[in-house]
Design an enzyme around this catalytic site. Structure first.
Site, PDB file in Angstrom:
ATOM      1  N   LYS A 156       0.177  12.767  -2.034  1.00  0.00           N
ATOM      2  CA  LYS A 156       1.531  13.280  -1.870  1.00  0.00           C
ATOM      3  C   LYS A 156       1.462  14.780  -1.593  1.00  0.00           C
ATOM      4  O   LYS A 156       0.944  15.559  -2.394  1.00  0.00           O
ATOM      5  CB  LYS A 156       2.364  12.995  -3.121  1.00  0.00           C
ATOM      6  CG  LYS A 156       2.659  11.517  -3.306  1.00  0.00           C
ATOM      7  CD  LYS A 156       3.457  10.971  -2.135  1.00  0.00           C
ATOM      8  CE  LYS A 156       3.750   9.498  -2.276  1.00  0.00           C
ATOM      9  NZ  LYS A 156       4.491   8.959  -1.124  1.00  0.00           N
ATOM     10  N   LYS A 202       8.388  -0.776   3.465  1.00  0.00           N
ATOM     11  CA  LYS A 202       8.866  -1.131   2.139  1.00  0.00           C
ATOM     12  C   LYS A 202       9.883  -2.257   2.309  1.00  0.00           C
ATOM     13  O   LYS A 202      10.909  -2.078   2.970  1.00  0.00           O
ATOM     14  CB  LYS A 202       9.551   0.064   1.465  1.00  0.00           C
ATOM     15  CG  LYS A 202       8.794   1.384   1.545  1.00  0.00           C
ATOM     16  CD  LYS A 202       7.522   1.355   0.738  1.00  0.00           C
ATOM     17  CE  LYS A 202       6.961   2.749   0.510  1.00  0.00           C
ATOM     18  NZ  LYS A 202       6.688   3.499   1.750  1.00  0.00           N
TER      19      LYS A 202
END
Length: 267
Positions: free
Chosen positions: A155, A256
């Site tokens: 991240k 997703k």
């Protein structure tokens, strides 16, 4: 309510989670067989929805789908879409529960209902929360030793040169055994910042994941870089994916099911 195993989960633009609210849906057939599905929005500002909106939508959709034929998935989806526009996370949870229930009623694994098992196994990556270079490197080294992770999602999305230091620190810690690394800014960089990051990690074998917020910006960067690119947040519909292909914006897609309304959602 699920706690974050590492204490907190941070990504670009100041998004930090210390826990996650997830919603589990149960769909019951007339013979008592039960299917389960889940929708987790990862906070309130990542996917187009949040835990409260998922539950409110489910309360509205419950009477709509009750009595539908679970063996007719397209009809269930059409019924949901006729009742409520959008609100895909809640629909994804129902879609997953119906898929689970269909498999149990038919005595088949869900993968067979989706077209068949194409691989015997697959790697799972661990997302390294946005932190200092040293902290990210220590977390990666610890998990590589204790859980044998070999694939990583880093991240990023702050200062591009500090982000490059983060990636370099992780490679120094686990790079010799790493099978896959992706540098994920979650759309946190400007075009110029992303270009600086890519130059700074030129020698490192990493994918660049969703560096900027628009598909056009990602396409520009990929055209100027030799790095492989992953697109994520910009892909919500089949037309988005076709546009990505036309623009040559990505080498891989991170989908997703919660974002797109489930595995059975039509284009």
């Amino acid at each position: 309510a699920l706690p974050i195993a590492t204490g907190e989960y941070a990504m670009s633009r100041g998004r930090v989670l210390s826990g996650i609210e997830t919603t589990v849906v149960e769909v019951r057939a007339q013979d008592g067989t039960v299917g389960y599905g889940e929708a987790c929005t990862l906070g309130s500002n990542y996917i187009e929805g949040f835990a409260g909106s998922v539950r409110a939508t489910l309360r509205a959709l419950g009477p709509v789908v009750a009595g539908c034929d679970v063996l007719a998935p397209a009809a269930v989806i059409e019924r949901m879409d006729e009742a409520i526009e959008g609100h895909l996370p809640a629909k994804a949870a129902i879609d997953a529960a119906c898929l689970d229930l269909r498999g149990k009623l038919l005595g088949l694994p869900a993968c067979q209902l989706l077209g068949g098992r194409l691989a015997g196994d697959f790697p799972v990556f661990h997302p390294l929360s946005l932190a200092s270079p040293g902290q990210m490197a220590r977390e990666a080294a610890g998990l590589a030793a204790t859980h044998r992770y070999r694939s990583w999602q880093l991240k990023l999305g702050e200062d591009p040169l500090l982000d490059a230091d983060r990636v370099r620190a992780v490679f120094e810690a686990v790079g010799g055994e790493a099978e896959f690394v992706t540098s994920d800014a979650n759309g946190g960089w400007t075009l110029g910042q992303a270009a600086r990051f890519i130059r700074a990690v030129d020698e490192l074998d990493t994918y660049v994941e969703q560096p900027c917020r628009s598909l056009e910006e990602v396409a520009q960067l990929r055209a100027r870089s030799g790095k492989p690119f992953v697109v994520d947040e910009v892909i919500r519909t089949l037309p988005d994916l076709l546009r990505c292909i036309a623009l040559q914006a990505g080498d891989a897609v991170n989908l997703k099911s919660t974002r797109v309304g489930g595995l059975g959602q039509p284009a």
